[in-house]
Design an enzyme around this catalytic site. Sequence first.
Site, short mmCIF file in Angstrom:
data_model
loop_
_atom_site.label_atom_id
_atom_site.label_comp_id
_atom_site.label_asym_id
_atom_site.label_seq_id
_atom_site.Cartn_x
_atom_site.Cartn_y
_atom_site.Cartn_z
N SER A 117 -24.04 8.43 -1.56
CA SER A 117 -24.63 8.80 -2.85
C SER A 117 -26.04 8.27 -2.97
O SER A 117 -26.38 7.20 -2.41
CB SER A 117 -23.78 8.23 -3.99
N TYR A 141 -20.30 1.07 -8.40
CA TYR A 141 -20.11 2.33 -7.68
C TYR A 141 -21.12 2.46 -6.54
O TYR A 141 -20.76 2.72 -5.39
CB TYR A 141 -20.24 3.52 -8.63
N LYS A 145 -20.63 2.43 -2.25
CA LYS A 145 -21.13 3.46 -1.33
C LYS A 145 -22.01 2.86 -0.25
O LYS A 145 -21.95 3.26 0.92
CB LYS A 145 -21.87 4.55 -2.12
#
Length: 338
Positions: A117, A141, A145
Amino acid sequence: MTWLVTGGAGYIGAHVVAALREAGMGAVVLDDLSSGFADRLPADVPCVVGSVLDGRLVEGALRDHRVDGVIHLAAKKQVAESVGDPLFYYRENVEGLRVLLDAASRADVKRFVFSSSAAVYGSPPTEYITEETPCHPVNPYGETKLAGEWLVRAVAHATGAGYVSLRYFNVAGADTPELADRQATNLIPMVFKQLELGRRPLVFGADYPTSDGTCVRDFIHVSDLAAAHVAAARRLIADASARLTLNVGRGRGVSVRETITLIGEVTGRPVEPTVLERRAGDPARVVASVDSVLRELGWNARFGVREMISSAWTGWQRQYGEGPATAGSEVRVSHAIR
């Protein structure tokens, strides 16, 4: 070649499965169906229901279906949720990946496409983000990643595997109405939902150093993103030792206000958002440099933002119809990077 697509019943995953089949490649899906829908998949695509945290199940799927490579999309992806429950996100996104890679190593599967991402970059002070831009994620988050990229790279070097990590920017649109995003967690479907309810979206900040003062983002059509996965798979088929980390975007920024205006034009329902103060942590501009993905995979985006909105709106209407409107309400619109 047969590819195991984890999270293949999800919004992006189902598009990847369809693109693989169109390219003449075999696909097997592993999905716990916590956010995916099995009815997105063709009847002849096997769907193993379960979690990537179940190593025996994953290894069995790899061996039973004679899988040649893995495309790993299964992950949790809500920024606010990751802030509230980071342990859950590290378990699902990092430990899940570790278990998957362990199973792949035992099954001697050495081709891996990883769903990363643009959230790994955080808030970069640059007009265009290259793959060399320093990574400073600003939420759990994004951290998971980036940790996932590190883990994939380390395992590849230890085992001789090849990989392509794709750093997605803001994904939107649909190839067919049946594959449309069914969750109103990203900007475009969130605005659709509020149009149906007669509510005004809230935009955080109109005083950024951009053309209209609102944040600028790089939107990528989900069909283009699926094609990037096929291009990555083809690269690994041709060169099983390839090791690449690539941005996947259009290389063109569109502001939040411009996006909302386009939504009004496409839907025939013009809407004027309510503007509030800036929200902490939102970068002014997040736009990809896409030179590397063109050079390495021969891939570039075909669709524009209007086409993304139009295809997404068709899918939204097919799923939800013309819902009742309630005037005067407002909803907050996220322009976070997914």
